[in-house]
Scaffold this motif. Sequence first.
Motif, PDB file in Angstrom:
ATOM      1  N   ASN B 425      38.698  51.006  36.190  1.00  0.00           N
ATOM      2  CA  ASN B 425      39.178  49.988  37.124  1.00  0.00           C
ATOM      3  C   ASN B 425      40.603  50.279  37.572  1.00  0.00           C
ATOM      4  O   ASN B 425      41.027  49.849  38.644  1.00  0.00           O
ATOM      5  CB  ASN B 425      39.182  48.607  36.468  1.00  0.00           C
ATOM      6  CG  ASN B 425      37.772  48.136  36.188  1.00  0.00           C
ATOM      7  OD1 ASN B 425      36.868  48.384  36.965  1.00  0.00           O
ATOM      8  ND2 ASN B 425      37.581  47.467  35.070  1.00  0.00           N
ATOM      9  N   THR B 426      41.356  50.912  36.700  1.00  0.00           N
ATOM     10  CA  THR B 426      42.773  51.152  36.987  1.00  0.00           C
ATOM     11  C   THR B 426      43.141  52.553  36.539  1.00  0.00           C
ATOM     12  O   THR B 426      42.404  53.201  35.807  1.00  0.00           O
ATOM     13  CB  THR B 426      43.678  50.179  36.193  1.00  0.00           C
ATOM     14  OG1 THR B 426      43.549  50.486  34.811  1.00  0.00           O
ATOM     15  CG2 THR B 426      43.293  48.734  36.442  1.00  0.00           C
ATOM     16  N   ASP B 476      41.196  45.065  36.962  1.00  0.00           N
ATOM     17  CA  ASP B 476      41.364  44.988  38.407  1.00  0.00           C
ATOM     18  C   ASP B 476      41.440  43.516  38.819  1.00  0.00           C
ATOM     19  O   ASP B 476      40.555  42.732  38.510  1.00  0.00           O
ATOM     20  CB  ASP B 476      40.163  45.679  39.076  1.00  0.00           C
ATOM     21  CG  ASP B 476      40.213  45.558  40.585  1.00  0.00           C
ATOM     22  OD1 ASP B 476      40.824  46.440  41.202  1.00  0.00           O
ATOM     23  OD2 ASP B 476      39.659  44.588  41.121  1.00  0.00           O
ATOM     24  N   ARG B 477      42.539  43.147  39.470  1.00  0.00           N
ATOM     25  CA  ARG B 477      42.672  41.764  39.971  1.00  0.00           C
ATOM     26  C   ARG B 477      42.709  41.813  41.485  1.00  0.00           C
ATOM     27  O   ARG B 477      43.755  42.105  42.065  1.00  0.00           O
ATOM     28  CB  ARG B 477      43.967  41.133  39.461  1.00  0.00           C
ATOM     29  CG  ARG B 477      44.016  40.827  37.995  1.00  0.00           C
ATOM     30  CD  ARG B 477      43.351  39.495  37.678  1.00  0.00           C
ATOM     31  NE  ARG B 477      42.981  39.434  36.269  1.00  0.00           N
ATOM     32  CZ  ARG B 477      43.829  39.102  35.287  1.00  0.00           C
ATOM     33  NH1 ARG B 477      45.058  38.800  35.565  1.00  0.00           N
ATOM     34  NH2 ARG B 477      43.406  39.073  34.041  1.00  0.00           N
ATOM     35  N   ARG B 478      41.597  41.565  42.083  1.00  0.00           N
ATOM     36  CA  ARG B 478      41.475  41.593  43.550  1.00  0.00           C
ATOM     37  C   ARG B 478      42.133  42.855  44.131  1.00  0.00           C
ATOM     38  O   ARG B 478      42.998  42.768  44.997  1.00  0.00           O
ATOM     39  CB  ARG B 478      42.083  40.325  44.154  1.00  0.00           C
ATOM     40  CG  ARG B 478      41.080  39.162  44.139  1.00  0.00           C
ATOM     41  CD  ARG B 478      41.689  37.866  44.598  1.00  0.00           C
ATOM     42  NE  ARG B 478      41.844  36.945  43.493  1.00  0.00           N
ATOM     43  CZ  ARG B 478      43.000  36.443  43.072  1.00  0.00           C
ATOM     44  NH1 ARG B 478      44.129  36.782  43.628  1.00  0.00           N
ATOM     45  NH2 ARG B 478      43.033  35.588  42.077  1.00  0.00           N
ATOM     46  N   GLY B 479      41.738  43.978  43.594  1.00  0.00           N
ATOM     47  CA  GLY B 479      42.208  45.245  44.147  1.00  0.00           C
ATOM     48  C   GLY B 479      43.567  45.680  43.630  1.00  0.00           C
ATOM     49  O   GLY B 479      44.067  46.735  43.991  1.00  0.00           O
ATOM     50  N   GLU B 480      44.171  44.865  42.757  1.00  0.00           N
ATOM     51  CA  GLU B 480      45.471  45.245  42.205  1.00  0.00           C
ATOM     52  C   GLU B 480      45.328  45.602  40.731  1.00  0.00           C
ATOM     53  O   GLU B 480      44.541  44.982  40.013  1.00  0.00           O
ATOM     54  CB  GLU B 480      46.446  44.069  42.356  1.00  0.00           C
ATOM     55  CG  GLU B 480      47.696  44.430  43.145  1.00  0.00           C
ATOM     56  CD  GLU B 480      48.734  43.332  43.014  1.00  0.00           C
ATOM     57  OE1 GLU B 480      49.723  43.568  42.306  1.00  0.00           O
ATOM     58  OE2 GLU B 480      48.533  42.255  43.600  1.00  0.00           O
ATOM     59  N   GLU B 481      46.119  46.591  40.302  1.00  0.00           N
ATOM     60  CA  GLU B 481      46.033  47.022  38.915  1.00  0.00           C
ATOM     61  C   GLU B 481      46.857  46.103  38.007  1.00  0.00           C
ATOM     62  O   GLU B 481      48.072  45.967  38.205  1.00  0.00           O
ATOM     63  CB  GLU B 481      46.544  48.462  38.782  1.00  0.00           C
ATOM     64  CG  GLU B 481      45.644  49.476  39.456  1.00  0.00           C
ATOM     65  CD  GLU B 481      46.257  50.869  39.480  1.00  0.00           C
ATOM     66  OE1 GLU B 481      45.550  51.816  39.120  1.00  0.00           O
ATOM     67  OE2 GLU B 481      47.439  50.993  39.842  1.00  0.00           O
ATOM     68  N   SER B 506      51.262  42.859  35.903  1.00  0.00           N
ATOM     69  CA  SER B 506      51.036  43.771  37.016  1.00  0.00           C
ATOM     70  C   SER B 506      51.533  45.155  36.631  1.00  0.00           C
ATOM     71  O   SER B 506      52.314  45.307  35.687  1.00  0.00           O
ATOM     72  CB  SER B 506      51.781  43.289  38.259  1.00  0.00           C
ATOM     73  OG  SER B 506      53.166  43.483  38.063  1.00  0.00           O
TER      74      SER B 506
END
Lengths: 167, 556
Positions: B425-426, B476-481, B506
């Motif tokens: 995911n990241t 993954d939080r809405r496309g953010e690592e 973040s």
Amino acid sequence: MPLLKGRNIVEDAWTLLADNLELPEAGFVIVSLDRFIRDRDLLVACSGPIGVRLSSAQSPELIADALEVFSLIELEFPAFTDGRPYSYAQLLHRLGFAGEIRAVGNVLRDQYLNLKRCGFDALEIKEGETAEEWCIATGAFSAPYQVAYDTEKPIMSLREKRLAAAS
Amino acid sequence: MYRYDEFDRKFVNERVAEFRGQVARRMSGELSEEEFRPLRLMNGLYLQLHAYMLRVAIPYGTFSAEQMRKLAQIARTYDRGYGHFTTRQNIQFNWPKLEDVPNLLAELADVEMHAIQTSGNCIRNVTADPYAGAIVDEVDDSRIWAEIVRQWSTLHPEFTFLGRKFKIAVSASDYDRAVVRFHDIGLFIKKNDAGETGFEVWIGGGLGRTPMIGKISNEFVPAEDLLSYLEAVLRVYNMNGRRDNKYKARIKILVHETGLDELRAQIDAEWAAIKDSALKVPEYEIERIRVYFAPPPFETLNAVDRGFETKKFENPEFSRWVNGNVVAHKQVGYAIVNISLKTDDLPPGDITADQMDNLADLAENYSFDEIRATHEQNLVFAHVKQSELFELWRELGEIGLAMPNIGKVTDMIVCPGLDYCGLANTRSIPVAQRISKRYADLDQQFDLGELKLKISGCINACGHHHVGHIGLLGVDRRGEEFYQITLGGSGAEDAAIGSIIGPAFSSSDIVDAVEELINFYVEIRNQGERFLDTYRRVGAAPFKSRLYPEKLDAAA
């Protein structure tokens, strides 16, 4: 469907009997586990040979007290990645089952060696496939590393033999 | 180390030929990708984010200079000049082309290597203590037994399509250097009161989505019964393990849902039925394999080497490397040397082809032609003369491999993450590199002492974050690592699964958060306490309130 036994495609004398059809006196029918549980007395009394098909979620333990009833046990592979029937075949042999063990369902020809080694006697293949294609897998290795149901000498005992010959 | 005889050689060559046929059938379209997938996985070939990746087995982590040189050549020819050591004593190569893989495997076979069962739902590469044969606290050389298990499990006809992957590790020590308790089967070699060898068997350990510490299924399986016991465990698992959900298909879930006592009864019943069979390991085979692991021809040396002591005194950098990376050997005058692959230049566990070639030369010159890979993605020279440590250190320094950070905060286990992996995911590697920069000061690292930091780029936990003293899990939080922090885990003899400390950070905040935790530890630690010890002493709450002070304000 063609039946592969050893290195040959052979005539299949058996038919799969739907649960709602009547049992023929001559036998040579394969029933489901449900049918066997439902009509056990009838099946035991049948003069002809009887087979049973087990799905990959049905362990032979479920019929351990009735193995002598069956001349044939079919173990079904719903997917070639479902490896439970390999252990079921080993278990059946260990429980003393002396009839034929067949693989039905989805099997890759690369798995034929594994099936044979685990004690399957026969395998349903697809129309048009040849015994030669299937037997490539069984010739892939000169000797296996481990004992299984088959009588192949594992590498360990070949080493022992060589050792004995040398001394 | 173990060498192939004609049977092993023939077997591996036949496996290459078989796979060559399978690849040809895939290329011709006879096999669909779906059909080919389990076949290639069983031979360590993954399809990753950008390309294929081949994982090569290093059974129980032991390999030779010749093999290392071959790996270097493969890195140059088929990868882009790198190899990547994994947490299971394997090495991975990215970018090989499918049509080249059979030739690559044939080249590996030339030096007695293969990629058999480095992936797939089968018994994976057997791992062992990387200090085997060199460490004073072992009761036997775990590699002997790992080799016996390797052979038994290789293309086992019954256990090639299990519900899920199955990992076995072997140790012969009370100290756990192989995360044994987090394997599907962990084997600890023991001697009973009569002096006989046997195995304490742990089952159902694992990391991944549902981390679990294994449980003892049998306290002493006699050596000759090892394979029948393993076969009983595997058969019970194969028949009864869940197949409805791949995330619940490992044996750890079967242990959890069936209960240890009931499962043990099933295993024992199966074992009793097959114990007295051809599965007994014959004494001649144990002895045949034992010979390969006989100690190398050590010289008789003094316990204290004056030259070595002087060099340590004169050269603080050398002295620090000795303190950090060198471990006492059971043979007087020798030492075990850890070579860190957590350097400034490359991702953790990575090594260049040139470094591989250089290490091969050094292994021949300094360590009886033997190299070990560790689950912490480092390497070991197991048998180095004390008197030659200085020279070795100097030569390692020349190739950038004298980083003295073993067990320190920058010696992180890190998965490949989203830079390579199709599951991630990241990213993991950039976070590791930022932490390494933050803690570049070696004095500070030594002041912090043993601190195991582990990073996974997704819930599959390949970076072992559950057993990090500090673990980071990428989410993954809405496309953010984002990165979730767990504290208090350990993969060693004091095994524990870390607990999530609070909401994730973040990517831009995560390194500060880690630093905050470490600063807090430094403030409250007692003399000689590791991060893990302090955490265990004070519990999660003080760390939590330090990390999330605003929560405290809100509560007040």
